[in-house]
Design a protein around this motif. Structure first.
Motif, short mmCIF file in Angstrom:
data_model
loop_
_atom_site.label_atom_id
_atom_site.label_comp_id
_atom_site.label_asym_id
_atom_site.label_seq_id
_atom_site.Cartn_x
_atom_site.Cartn_y
_atom_site.Cartn_z
N ASN A 83 0.79 -1.02 0.01
CA ASN A 83 0.00 -0.07 0.03
C ASN A 83 0.91 1.27 -0.07
O ASN A 83 2.16 0.91 0.06
N TYR A 84 0.44 2.67 -0.18
CA TYR A 84 1.16 3.54 -0.17
C TYR A 84 2.09 3.99 0.75
O TYR A 84 3.27 4.21 0.68
N VAL A 85 1.71 3.62 2.21
CA VAL A 85 2.38 3.44 3.34
C VAL A 85 3.55 2.62 3.45
O VAL A 85 4.86 2.83 3.46
N SER A 86 3.42 1.20 3.08
CA SER A 86 4.56 0.36 3.09
C SER A 86 5.42 0.62 1.96
O SER A 86 6.49 0.32 1.97
N GLY A 91 9.55 -0.03 0.28
CA GLY A 91 9.81 -0.14 -1.05
C GLY A 91 8.71 -1.01 -1.56
O GLY A 91 7.49 -1.30 -0.75
N ARG A 92 8.89 -1.24 -2.90
CA ARG A 92 7.79 -2.04 -3.49
C ARG A 92 7.57 -3.27 -3.11
O ARG A 92 8.44 -3.90 -2.61
#
Length: 122
Positions: A83-86, A91-92
């Motif tokens: 998700n955007y926070v992780s 990273g991806r």
């Protein structure tokens, strides 16, 4: 005589203050314990363990759905969806998490756990 009176009054006042503080402390502790018990009862009444036929677990304070065939247990390592926070923190790709509770009281949309994580080395 005045000194004895002052000392007696002082000791009585100190004893009364300590007794009052002790009573207040025990009363606060009993109330805190009661609040904890009521919160647990409410949690138990509202907690769901399955949604749409799939297990629901808590990982890091967030609820996720598990669509796997073997149920998860507390302590199991799982891979969570990006998700955007992780993405900013790690990273991806999927993020490692640990199941901390079974079920949830959360009633909103749930993300699916990607998979079980490989066993930890060591």
């Amino acid at each position: 005589m005045a000194e004895a009176h002052r000392r007696g009054w002082s000791e009585g006042y100190k004893s009364g203050s300590e007794s009052s503080a002790s009573y207040s402390k025990s009363r606060i502790e009993r109330l805190e314990q009661r609040v904890k018990e009521l919160e647990e009862q409410l949690d138990d009444a509202k907690r769901v363990y399955e949604i749409g036929g799939h297990q629901v677990v808590d990982v890091g304070g967030y609820a996720y759905r598990w669509r796997g065939s073997t149920p998860l247990e507390v302590g199991d390592r799982v891979l969570l969806p990006e998700n955007y926070v992780s993405r900013m923190k790690n990273g991806r790709g999927p993020t490692l998490g640990v199941v901390s509770k079974l079920g949830t009281t959360y009633r909103g949309p749930l993300s699916d756990i990607v998979s079980r994580a490989p066993a930890a080395d060591g």
